[in-house]
Write an enzyme that holds these catalytic residues in place. Structure first.
Site, PDB file in Angstrom:
ATOM      1  N   HIS A 136       0.832  -1.203   0.000  1.00  0.00           N
ATOM      2  CA  HIS A 136       0.000   0.000   0.000  1.00  0.00           C
ATOM      3  C   HIS A 136       0.869   1.256   0.000  1.00  0.00           C
ATOM      4  CE1 HIS A 136       1.260  -0.526   4.107  1.00  0.00           C
ATOM      5  NE2 HIS A 136       1.009   0.768   4.307  1.00  0.00           N
ATOM      6  N   HIS A 195       5.004   6.450  -1.292  1.00  0.00           N
ATOM      7  CA  HIS A 195       5.865   5.337  -1.673  1.00  0.00           C
ATOM      8  C   HIS A 195       5.200   4.017  -1.292  1.00  0.00           C
ATOM      9  CE1 HIS A 195       6.710   5.908   2.580  1.00  0.00           C
ATOM     10  NE2 HIS A 195       7.095   4.636   2.616  1.00  0.00           N
TER      11      HIS A 195
END
Length: 173
Positions: free
Chosen positions: A34, A116
Site C-alpha cells: 500500500h 511510496h
C-alpha cells in the site's frame, strides 16, 4: 483503536511488491502492499465518526488519478527502507493535502509526506545496500488508477483491516 488511511495499488503491483516484501518487509504478514496517506494514530469513537464524515466529503473533491511506479529508492540514511517510487508524486501529494486536513490535520510530523510503496524495512546497513544494489537493476514500470482510499484499523493481533472505502470524485455511488 489505531487507524490509518491508505491507497492500495492494483493486484499486479501488489504481487510484484510482495516478491520482495515477503523476504525483506517485517510488515508483510500484517498489511497488503500500500501507499500510506495517514500514519496510524489512536482515534476515539467520536473522532472516528467525525473523520469518516470528513473523508466522505473530502474524497468527493478528488478525481481518480494514475500512479506510475518507475524505480526503487530508499530513505537511507534517515531510515533503512527501500521502496517503489512514483514517477510523479503530485497526485498522491494532492490527495494527502485534501484528505489529511480539517479534522484530520496531522500535528507535528517529523518528516515530509513522501508517497511510496515499501518493499523492505528494518534492514541493517549492509543488507540495505546489498538489497538496494540488486533491486535497482530490476526494471519498474507499473501504472494503476486510484479511485478510492481506504480507512484501516489495526486489530489486537496487529493485522490491518479495511473499515471503509471512500470513492474519489463520488465514483462508485
Amino acid at each position: 483503536m489505531l487507524y490509518g488511511l491508505a491507497v492500495f495499488p492494483s493486484s499486479e503491483i501488489q504481487e510484484f511488491a510482495d516478491r520482495y516484501r515477503k523476504r525483506y518487509d517485517t510488515h508483510y504478514s500484517i498489511i497488503k502492499p500500500h501507499l500510506t496517506l495517514r500514519e496510524k494514530e489512536l482515534i476515539s469513537e467520536e473522532q472516528l465518526e467525525k473523520g469518516i464524515s470528513y473523508l466522505t466529503e473530502a474524497a468527493r473533491k478528488l478525481e481518480p488519478f494514475i500512479l506510475h511506479f518507475n524505480r526503487f529508492s530508499t530513505f537511507y540514511p534517515a531510515n533503512n527502507v527501500i521502496y517503489m517510487a512514483l514517477a510523479d508524486p503530485e497526485p498522491m501529494q494532492k490527495a494527502y493535502e485534501v484528505l489529511c486536513s480539517g479534522v484530520l490535520q496531522e500535528q507535528a510530523k517529523p518528516y515530509a509526506f513522501t508517497p511510496h510503496l515499501t518493499i523492505a524495512q528494518e534492514l541493517g546497513d549492509d543488507e540495505l545496500h546489498d538489497v538496494l544494489s540488486s533491486v535497482r537493476k530490476q526494471p519498474v514500470d507499473f501504472r494503476c488508477t486510484v479511485n478510492h482510499v481506504v480507512l484501516l484499523r489495526q486489530t489486537e493481533n496487529g493485522i490491518w483491516q479495511s473499515v471503509q472505502e471512500f470513492p474519489l470524485g463520488g465514483s462508485g455511488e
